[in-house]
Structure formats: structure tokens, C-alpha cells
Design a protein around this motif. Structure first.
Motif, PDB file in Angstrom:
ATOM      1  N   VAL A   1       0.833  -1.202   0.000  1.00 49.39           N
ATOM      2  CA  VAL A   1       0.000   0.000   0.000  1.00 49.39           C
ATOM      3  C   VAL A   1       0.870   1.255   0.000  1.00 49.39           C
ATOM      4  CG1 VAL A   1      -1.618   1.353   1.378  1.00 49.39           C
ATOM      5  CG2 VAL A   1      -1.989  -1.102   1.070  1.00 49.39           C
ATOM      6  N   VAL A   2       1.881   1.281   0.857  1.00 44.18           N
ATOM      7  CA  VAL A   2       2.746   2.467   0.956  1.00 44.18           C
ATOM      8  C   VAL A   2       3.608   2.628  -0.295  1.00 44.18           C
ATOM      9  CG1 VAL A   2       4.651   3.503   2.257  1.00 44.18           C
ATOM     10  CG2 VAL A   2       2.767   2.398   3.470  1.00 44.18           C
ATOM     11  N   ALA A   3       4.233   1.535  -0.753  1.00 45.99           N
ATOM     12  CA  ALA A   3       5.101   1.614  -1.931  1.00 45.99           C
ATOM     13  C   ALA A   3       4.306   1.915  -3.194  1.00 45.99           C
ATOM     14  CB  ALA A   3       5.871   0.304  -2.093  1.00 45.99           C
TER      15      ALA A   3
ATOM     16  N   ALA B   1      10.807  -2.420  -3.723  1.00 48.61           N
ATOM     17  CA  ALA B   1      11.222  -2.014  -5.064  1.00 48.61           C
ATOM     18  C   ALA B   1      10.159  -2.367  -6.102  1.00 48.61           C
ATOM     19  CB  ALA B   1      12.549  -2.678  -5.418  1.00 48.61           C
ATOM     20  N   LEU B   2       9.540  -3.526  -5.951  1.00 49.59           N
ATOM     21  CA  LEU B   2       8.462  -3.923  -6.857  1.00 49.59           C
ATOM     22  C   LEU B   2       7.313  -2.927  -6.793  1.00 49.59           C
ATOM     23  CD1 LEU B   2       6.836  -5.930  -8.636  1.00 49.59           C
ATOM     24  CD2 LEU B   2       6.196  -7.111  -6.517  1.00 49.59           C
ATOM     25  N   GLY B   3       6.906  -2.562  -5.578  1.00 62.40           N
ATOM     26  CA  GLY B   3       5.822  -1.602  -5.421  1.00 62.40           C
ATOM     27  C   GLY B   3       6.161  -0.248  -6.007  1.00 62.40           C
ATOM     28  N   LEU B   4       7.411   0.183  -5.854  1.00 58.70           N
ATOM     29  CA  LEU B   4       7.825   1.463  -6.408  1.00 58.70           C
ATOM     30  C   LEU B   4       7.779   1.432  -7.928  1.00 58.70           C
ATOM     31  CD1 LEU B   4       8.840   4.194  -5.314  1.00 58.70           C
ATOM     32  CD2 LEU B   4      11.162   3.393  -5.754  1.00 58.70           C
ATOM     33  N   PHE B   5       8.194   0.313  -8.517  1.00 58.84           N
ATOM     34  CA  PHE B   5       8.130   0.182  -9.969  1.00 58.84           C
ATOM     35  C   PHE B   5       6.686   0.239 -10.456  1.00 58.84           C
ATOM     36  CE2 PHE B   5       7.549  -2.960 -13.490  1.00 58.84           C
ATOM     37  CZ  PHE B   5       8.017  -2.128 -14.513  1.00 58.84           C
ATOM     38  N   VAL B   6       5.806  -0.506  -9.807  1.00 60.49           N
ATOM     39  CA  VAL B   6       4.395  -0.489 -10.193  1.00 60.49           C
ATOM     40  C   VAL B   6       3.826   0.919 -10.064  1.00 60.49           C
ATOM     41  CG1 VAL B   6       2.092  -1.333  -9.577  1.00 60.49           C
ATOM     42  CG2 VAL B   6       4.025  -2.916  -9.614  1.00 60.49           C
ATOM     43  N   SER B   7       4.274   1.647  -9.045  1.00 52.11           N
ATOM     44  CA  SER B   7       3.783   2.996  -8.814  1.00 52.11           C
ATOM     45  C   SER B   7       4.152   3.954  -9.938  1.00 52.11           C
ATOM     46  CB  SER B   7       4.323   3.526  -7.483  1.00 52.11           C
ATOM     47  OG  SER B   7       3.719   4.739  -7.123  1.00 52.11           O
ATOM     48  N   THR B   8       5.227   3.647 -10.674  1.00 46.41           N
ATOM     49  CA  THR B   8       5.618   4.513 -11.789  1.00 46.41           C
ATOM     50  C   THR B   8       4.832   4.215 -13.063  1.00 46.41           C
ATOM     51  OG1 THR B   8       7.384   3.009 -12.534  1.00 46.41           O
ATOM     52  CG2 THR B   8       7.958   4.659 -10.869  1.00 46.41           C
ATOM     53  N   LEU B   9       4.055   3.143 -13.059  1.00 46.28           N
ATOM     54  CA  LEU B   9       3.350   2.719 -14.271  1.00 46.28           C
ATOM     55  C   LEU B   9       1.979   3.347 -14.423  1.00 46.28           C
ATOM     56  CD1 LEU B   9       4.162  -1.118 -14.228  1.00 46.28           C
ATOM     57  CD2 LEU B   9       5.364   0.698 -15.464  1.00 46.28           C
TER      58      LEU B   9
ATOM     59  N   ILE C   1      -4.637   4.058  -6.017  1.00 48.71           N
ATOM     60  CA  ILE C   1      -5.400   2.858  -5.673  1.00 48.71           C
ATOM     61  C   ILE C   1      -5.050   1.705  -6.607  1.00 48.71           C
ATOM     62  CG2 ILE C   1      -7.719   1.875  -5.549  1.00 48.71           C
ATOM     63  CD1 ILE C   1      -8.733   4.580  -4.641  1.00 48.71           C
ATOM     64  N   ALA C   2      -4.928   2.017  -7.911  1.00 46.34           N
ATOM     65  CA  ALA C   2      -4.573   0.974  -8.877  1.00 46.34           C
ATOM     66  C   ALA C   2      -3.183   0.416  -8.594  1.00 46.34           C
ATOM     67  CB  ALA C   2      -4.635   1.538 -10.295  1.00 46.34           C
ATOM     68  N   ALA C   3      -2.235   1.291  -8.250  1.00 43.90           N
ATOM     69  CA  ALA C   3      -0.871   0.835  -7.952  1.00 43.90           C
ATOM     70  C   ALA C   3      -0.852  -0.045  -6.707  1.00 43.90           C
ATOM     71  CB  ALA C   3       0.046   2.043  -7.772  1.00 43.90           C
TER      72      ALA C   3
END
Length: 296
Positions: free
Chosen positions: A107-109, A204-212, A217-219
Motif C-alpha cells: 500500500v505504501v510503496a 522495489a516492486l511496489g515502487l516500480f508499479v507505482s511509476t506505471l 489505488i490501482a498501484a
């Protein structure tokens, strides 16, 4: 002060130093501000409260079950907890590591970049002289701080509940060796550290998804979905050949810290695997973020 006001103020202050570039002190200020914003969010406080509640519920459940004689037929860890409340720390970390901690971190990442884009504050952050690379590093560092704090919250809550419900004393390790309580507490702290490091790949995975995406909410949903999917894959016997390369495969290796001597092999494999995931997805996040067209 709202997030938009804080960011706007930072952007205004940045104009005064843009000619000479960002200083290390400015970067530390940005990190401090990001950490402060993370832990002031109501969502973060709720996540930490839920994590703190899990060990209490586990301890009460064990107390009730063993109190009516049900502990004799229960899992082996029940007798360890009832003999020494310190084992509630290890049990709670083992219970939260597969699901609760990764979900909270997801959630945070997942919200780190996408949340800023969704609220329209990402563009103002990029006005600052730190640049995209430094901003991404600050976001990742802030996520890791949350990861450490969340793990320590679980451990501290479990220690307090274990002490109240079962008491503390000398610790009998899994290898049969008995050590003083002080050493047991140090091992518990080491276990919490290994658990936190075990989640650096998920961060790191969450941060990558967050850039997409531009939707926080989707991230979050995508990150948590990937974590759950990989957990399922790691549990399928048919995939045993690839499971050693999945990030949760060695998560429970922290139990080897409770042996005398400590078994380091799986712990090293776990930390090495997390480093690989952090490097791969961190690089992917950097490649995506530094080439992204920020229009929000």
C-alpha cells in the motif's frame, strides 16, 4: 498543512538554490519531509495499528487455547509461547510476514509515485532541484523506513503481549541450547532486522508499479495482487524448480537465527535474492520514471 501546500512551499524554496544545485542537506530535508508525510497519513497509522493488533490476538488465542487444555493437541509453537512470551515475537513475525507486512508495504510503496501523480503534486515535486533520480531514491528510502517501523511495531507489540500473558525468562533455542533473556532479546532484534530486509524486494516492486500508473489505488491493488500471486506460486509443489528464485521463498529463514550455531546459508540466500529484486525493479522504476511524461 496539506500535502499540496507543503510541496508548493518546497518548490518555492527550490528556486533559491536551483542555480547551485541540490545540497546534501537539502536532500536530507526532502527525505525527512517525505518520512513525516508518510507517517502522518491516517492510512499509515491504521496499517500500523492493525499490525500491532495481530500479535495481541495471537497471544490471546494461544492463552485461551492452552488455558482450557487445548494446547496439548495444537501446533508445536504453542508450548514454546506458553513457556516463554518472547516466542510470541517470532510467531507473530512468522504470521505477519507472508501476508500482513507485504500488504501494508504494498500500500505504501504503490502509492509513492502514483499517489503524487493522482493528486497533482508530482509536477511540483519535480520543480525542486533534486531531480527525478533523487526523488525516486527518497521515495524508496521512505518506503524502507516504513518497512522497518512496521516490523518493529509487530515485534514490540508481541513482546509486550508475550510478557503480560506468559512472562519472560531464559530462552531455549530451536537447537536445544538455553541462553539468557538478554541474548534472546538481541536475537529477536536480529530477527526483526532480517524480516525487514526480506521485504526490500517487495518495496522495489511496489515502487516500480507505482511509476506505471497515475492512480494510487490501482498501484496499491496491483502491488498487493502480485505479492499474493507470487505467494501462491511459491506454495505449488509443481513449481519447485523455480521457487528458489521467487522473492518470498526464503522469508522464513529468519528462524535459523534461533539456532546455536546460527545457520547462515538460507539467510544469505534470502538477502541476496532480495538485493537482486531490489536492483532489478529499482532499475526498472528508474528507467520508467526518468523517461515518463509528467503532465499531472
Amino acid at each position: 498543512m496539506s500535502r499540496a501546500e507543503t510541496v508548493a512551499g518546497a518548490a518555492g524554496a527550490a528556486d533559491a538554490v536551483v542555480s547551485r544545485g541540490p545540497s546534501p542537506l537539502w536532500s536530507l530535508g526532502l527525505l525527512r519531509n517525505e518520512i513525516g508525510m508518510t507517517f502522518r497519513r491516517r492510512r499509515t497509522l491504521v496499517l500500523l495499528a492493525v499490525l500491532a493488533l495481530v500479535p495481541v490476538l495471537v497471544g490471546i488465542a494461544v492463552r485461551v487455547q492452552t488455558g482450557d487444555g487445548g494446547g496439548r493437541g495444537g501446533p508445536a509453537f504453542l508450548s514454546l509461547i506458553t513457556n516463554n512470551g518472547l516466542f510470541l515475537v517470532f510467531t507473530s513475525l512468522a504470521a505477519t510476514l507472508p501476508v500482513f507486512l507485504p500488504m501494508a508495504l504494498g500500500v505504501v510503496a504503490g502509492d509513492a509515485i502514483a499517489g503524487e501523480a493522482g493528486t497533482g503534486t508530482l509536477r511540483y515535486l519535480l520543480v525542486a532541484p533534486a531531480g527525478r533520480t533523487r526523488l525516486l531514491l527518497v521515495k524508496y528510502a521512505s518506503t524502507l523506513v516504513f518497512c522497518l517501523v512496521a516490523t518493529l511495531v509487530v515485534a514490540a507489540s508481541a513482546l509486550a503481549a508475550g510478557a503480560l500473558l506468559f512472562g519472560l525468562g531464559e530462552v531455549t533455542l530451536l537447537s536445544g541450547t538455553t541462553v539468557p533473556l538478554a541474548e534472546g532479546l538481541l536475537r529477536a532484534l536480529a530477527v526483526a532486522g532480517v524480516v525487514a530486509l526480506s521485504l526490500t524486494g517487495v518495496a522495489a516492486l511496489g515502487l516500480f508499479v507505482s511509476t506505471l500508473t497515475g492512480s494510487g489505488i490501482a498501484a496499491m491493488a496491483m502491488t498487493v495482487g502480485v505479492v499474493i500471486t507470487v505467494q501462491i506460486l511459491n506454495a505449488l509443489p509443481q513449481l519447485h524448480a523455480v521457487q528458489p528464485y521467487l522473492f518470498p521463498h526464503y522469508w522464513l529463514s529468519f528462524a535459523d537465527l534461533l539456532r546455536d550455531p546460527v545457520y547462515w546459508d538460507d539467510i544469505r540466500r534470502n538477502l541476496g535474492l532480495q538485493a537482486v529484486y531490489a536492483l532489478v525493479f529499482g532499475s526498472a522504476a528508474w528507467a520508467r520514471f526518468t523517461t515518463r511524461d509528467i503532465t499531472a
